[in-house]
Design a protein around this motif. Structure first.
Motif, PDB file in Angstrom:
ATOM      1  N   PHE A  71      23.069 109.902 -99.266  1.00 43.15           N
ATOM      2  CA  PHE A  71      23.638 108.660 -98.706  1.00 43.15           C
ATOM      3  C   PHE A  71      24.012 108.795 -97.223  1.00 43.15           C
ATOM      4  O   PHE A  71      24.514 107.853 -96.637  1.00 43.15           O
ATOM      5  N   LEU A  74      22.057 106.332 -95.454  1.00 41.69           N
ATOM      6  CA  LEU A  74      22.596 104.973 -95.586  1.00 41.69           C
ATOM      7  C   LEU A  74      23.731 104.751 -94.596  1.00 41.69           C
ATOM      8  O   LEU A  74      23.969 103.632 -94.132  1.00 41.69           O
ATOM      9  N   LYS A  80      26.853 102.394 -95.233  1.00 47.11           N
ATOM     10  CA  LYS A  80      28.034 103.179 -95.653  1.00 47.11           C
ATOM     11  C   LYS A  80      28.827 103.574 -94.409  1.00 47.11           C
ATOM     12  O   LYS A  80      28.254 103.729 -93.317  1.00 47.11           O
ATOM     13  N   ASP A  84      32.933 107.052 -96.652  1.00 48.04           N
ATOM     14  CA  ASP A  84      32.364 106.821 -97.998  1.00 48.04           C
ATOM     15  C   ASP A  84      31.648 108.060 -98.519  1.00 48.04           C
ATOM     16  O   ASP A  84      31.451 108.212 -99.728  1.00 48.04           O
ATOM     17  N   TRP A 359      16.294 108.823-105.330  1.00 48.77           N
ATOM     18  CA  TRP A 359      16.189 107.427-104.906  1.00 48.77           C
ATOM     19  C   TRP A 359      16.122 107.385-103.374  1.00 48.77           C
ATOM     20  O   TRP A 359      16.722 108.235-102.707  1.00 48.77           O
ATOM     21  N   ASP A 365      18.465  96.245-100.457  1.00 46.50           N
ATOM     22  CA  ASP A 365      18.051  95.980-101.846  1.00 46.50           C
ATOM     23  C   ASP A 365      16.606  96.394-102.144  1.00 46.50           C
ATOM     24  O   ASP A 365      16.047  95.966-103.150  1.00 46.50           O
ATOM     25  N   TYR A 402      17.843 100.163-106.509  1.00 48.65           N
ATOM     26  CA  TYR A 402      18.903 100.480-105.544  1.00 48.65           C
ATOM     27  C   TYR A 402      20.266 100.561-106.244  1.00 48.65           C
ATOM     28  O   TYR A 402      21.049 101.489-106.006  1.00 48.65           O
ATOM     29  N   MET A 403      20.532  99.603-107.148  1.00 45.88           N
ATOM     30  CA  MET A 403      21.822  99.610-107.847  1.00 45.88           C
ATOM     31  C   MET A 403      21.988 100.891-108.681  1.00 45.88           C
ATOM     32  O   MET A 403      23.080 101.443-108.773  1.00 45.88           O
ATOM     33  N   SER A 405      20.927 103.761-107.870  1.00 46.79           N
ATOM     34  CA  SER A 405      21.282 104.862-106.966  1.00 46.79           C
ATOM     35  C   SER A 405      22.771 104.826-106.630  1.00 46.79           C
ATOM     36  O   SER A 405      23.407 105.873-106.488  1.00 46.79           O
ATOM     37  N   GLU A 406      23.328 103.632-106.543  1.00 50.85           N
ATOM     38  CA  GLU A 406      24.778 103.515-106.287  1.00 50.85           C
ATOM     39  C   GLU A 406      25.558 104.114-107.456  1.00 50.85           C
ATOM     40  O   GLU A 406      26.536 104.839-107.268  1.00 50.85           O
ATOM     41  N   TYR A 409      25.336 107.875-107.396  1.00 52.94           N
ATOM     42  CA  TYR A 409      26.180 108.510-106.372  1.00 52.94           C
ATOM     43  C   TYR A 409      27.617 108.667-106.894  1.00 52.94           C
ATOM     44  O   TYR A 409      28.222 109.736-106.772  1.00 52.94           O
ATOM     45  N   SER A 410      28.153 107.598-107.483  1.00 50.30           N
ATOM     46  CA  SER A 410      29.524 107.699-108.016  1.00 50.30           C
ATOM     47  C   SER A 410      29.569 108.762-109.104  1.00 50.30           C
ATOM     48  O   SER A 410      30.519 109.553-109.173  1.00 50.30           O
TER      49      SER A 410
END
Ligand SMILES: Cc1cc2nc3c(=O)[nH]c(=O)nc-3n(C[C@H](O)[C@H](O)[C@H](O)COP(=O)(O)OP(=O)(O)OC[C@H]3O[C@@H](n4cnc5c(N)ncnc54)[C@H](O)[C@@H]3O)c2cc1C
Length: 418
Positions: A71, A74, A80, A84, A359, A365, A402-403, A405-406, A409-410
């Motif tokens: 990230f 990003l 980001k 973050d 990813w 998006d 993409y979602m 990958s979010e 990450y968390s």
């Protein structure tokens, strides 16, 4: 209890009658982990958590905040903030890991000790090294670490990422952003190309007449068709990728003059992101477990071929088919943690299974991915099956990717650091 002469003498006599190995057997087994990144933090956390205090786990990591390379592109693209992607080690300490902020500077494999820059010497029963990467000296003509401020690599996240972002933001209108891409194998195969996408996104918003040149020593790269489709769709005419077939591997730079010479043609540039060839982090070399560049390991438990009590995880290892990624390092760390705990406490050891997904974000998006599952064979970590995004996918599919990958990450940052 008050200590009188009789009890003191009795205790001393009992201790004297124990042989050295018995005294050691009475203490907890000791695991030292060097490097608090995707591999090392995960291994330390899992061994401490699953052994429930039966193993003494110490993590050596110089930085107090780990900035994820994942990230960090990003962040360059403006999706980001730097905070973050920064994470502290408090969760690991709360989970029972003894976190020591220092550099490991030597390993004595005969004495089974690790020495630290601060002067301490730590004994271990099992040593896990996950130091990430260092750069091969002389890999890009004209560049060395003393030039990393003029021409950042931003391939270790944190201040280098912030520097590259500041340079990107300061580019003159219509300026040139150059990247020197690395040869295989390197950390995060899609990383340079996700970076090109994120830089292009930033420039499209803020400096639309600027150009990106990529000098690449490879004839092809990870998810190439997907990236090239994305660059044509979102950033038409902005990205000039020069592969090995067109002299992209014949490159030199001049950090003072801010020039890049590709196959004899010199170009004045405004930003130059040099990502040199890589090798295992230096402590692996100092421990004597590398083949010169990377540390060959046994796939079943990530122990090194050189020493069964020294394990190498993540980017620094030569393990077979897995790409050098945070996902891979985290997956390898869990296999290793299970094996180390089994070796030290007799707990059940499960067969090694690994997985990875990388990813990449091409534009808002517009996410793509590549991934696979793996198993341990006698020779290596071997790919079982894989998947990859397709060109021409719908916007909905790309947004879902993409979602994902979010969510990943968390999940991974919590899995690593608690
Ligand atoms: C731009 C970019 C994008 C990326 N994107 C992704 C992605 O989307 N998905 C993904 O899975 N991966 C991604 N990666 C790759 C991922 O960051 C690495 O593969 C991963 O961090 C490897 O984990 P590691 O434990 O081997 O090393 P690291 O995570 O780098 O950790 C190494 C740690 O060791 C410490 N260390 C080094 N030497 C010593 C020493 N002597 N003593 C003590 N500590 C030491 C360092 O300070 C560091 O904290 C990306 C990488 C880059 C550069």
């Amino acid at each position: 209890m008050t200590l009188n002469r009789r009890t003191f003498l009795g205790a001393a006599a009992a201790a004297a009658s124990l042989s050295a190995p018995m005294v050691r057997a009475m203490g907890k087994p000791r695991v030292v982990v060097v490097g608090g990144g995707a591999g090392g933090a995960t291994a330390a956390r899992y061994i401490a958590k699953d052994s429930k205090g039966a193993i003494d786990v110490t993590l050596i990591e110089p930085t107090r905040k780990y900035y994820t390379c994942f990230f960090s592109n990003l962040y360059l693209g403006g999706f980001k903030n730097i905070e973050d992607i920064g994470h502290t080690y408090g969760g690991l300490a709360a989970g029972g890991v003894n976190v020591v902020h220092d550099w490991a500077v030597g390993v004595d494999r005969d004495a089974k000790t690790v020495s630290l820059a601060g002067g301490a010497t730590l004994p271990y029963d099992k040593l896990i090294l996950s130091p990430g990467i260092d750069f091969v000296e002389g890999a890009v003509e004209g560049w060395d670490l003393s030039a990393q401020n003029a021409m950042p690599h931003a391939y270790k996240a944190g201040s280098q990422s912030e520097l590259l972002k500041a340079q990107l933001m300061a580019m003159p209108e219509g300026g040139v952003f150059a990247m020197v891409a690395p040869p295989n194998p390197f950390r995060c195969p899609p990383g340079p190309y996700e970076r090109v996408s994120m830089v292009a996104h930033f420039l499209k918003q803020n400096n639309p007449t600027a150009k990106i040149i990529v000098a690449d020593p490879k004839p092809k790269f990870s998810k190439m068709a997907l990236f090239q489709e994305g660059w044509a769709n979102h950033y038409e005419g902005m990205v000039d990728w020069i592969g090995d077939d067109f002299g992209g591997g014949n490159v030199s730079v001049d950090p003072n003059a801010m020039t890049v010479t590709i196959d004899g043609e010199e170009t004045k540039v405004d930003v130059c992101n040099v990502i040199p060839a890589m090798k295992a982090g230096r402590i692996a070399e100092l421990a004597g477990v590398t083949d010169g560049n990377w540390a060959p390991v046994n796939a079943a438990d990530m122990s090194t071929k050189a020493d069964g009590d020294v394990y190498v995880l993540g980017d620094a290892s030569a393990q077979g088919d897995m790409p050098k990624s945070g996902f891979s390092a985290n997956s390898q760390a869990k296999v290793c943690a299970n094996a180390v705990r089994g070796a030290l406490t007799g707990s059940k050891v499960f067969p090694a299974k690994f997985s990875n997904t990388c990813w990449s974000l091409i534009a808002p998006d517009d996410g793509v991915k590549v991934g696979a599952t793996y198993e341990a064979t006698a020779d290596k970590i071997a790919k079982v099956d894989g998947f990859i995004s397709q060109t021409g996918e719908t916007a909905d599919v790309r947004k879902t990717t993409y979602m994902e990958s979010e969510g990943w990450y968390s999940g991974i940052t919590a899995d690593m650091l608690g």
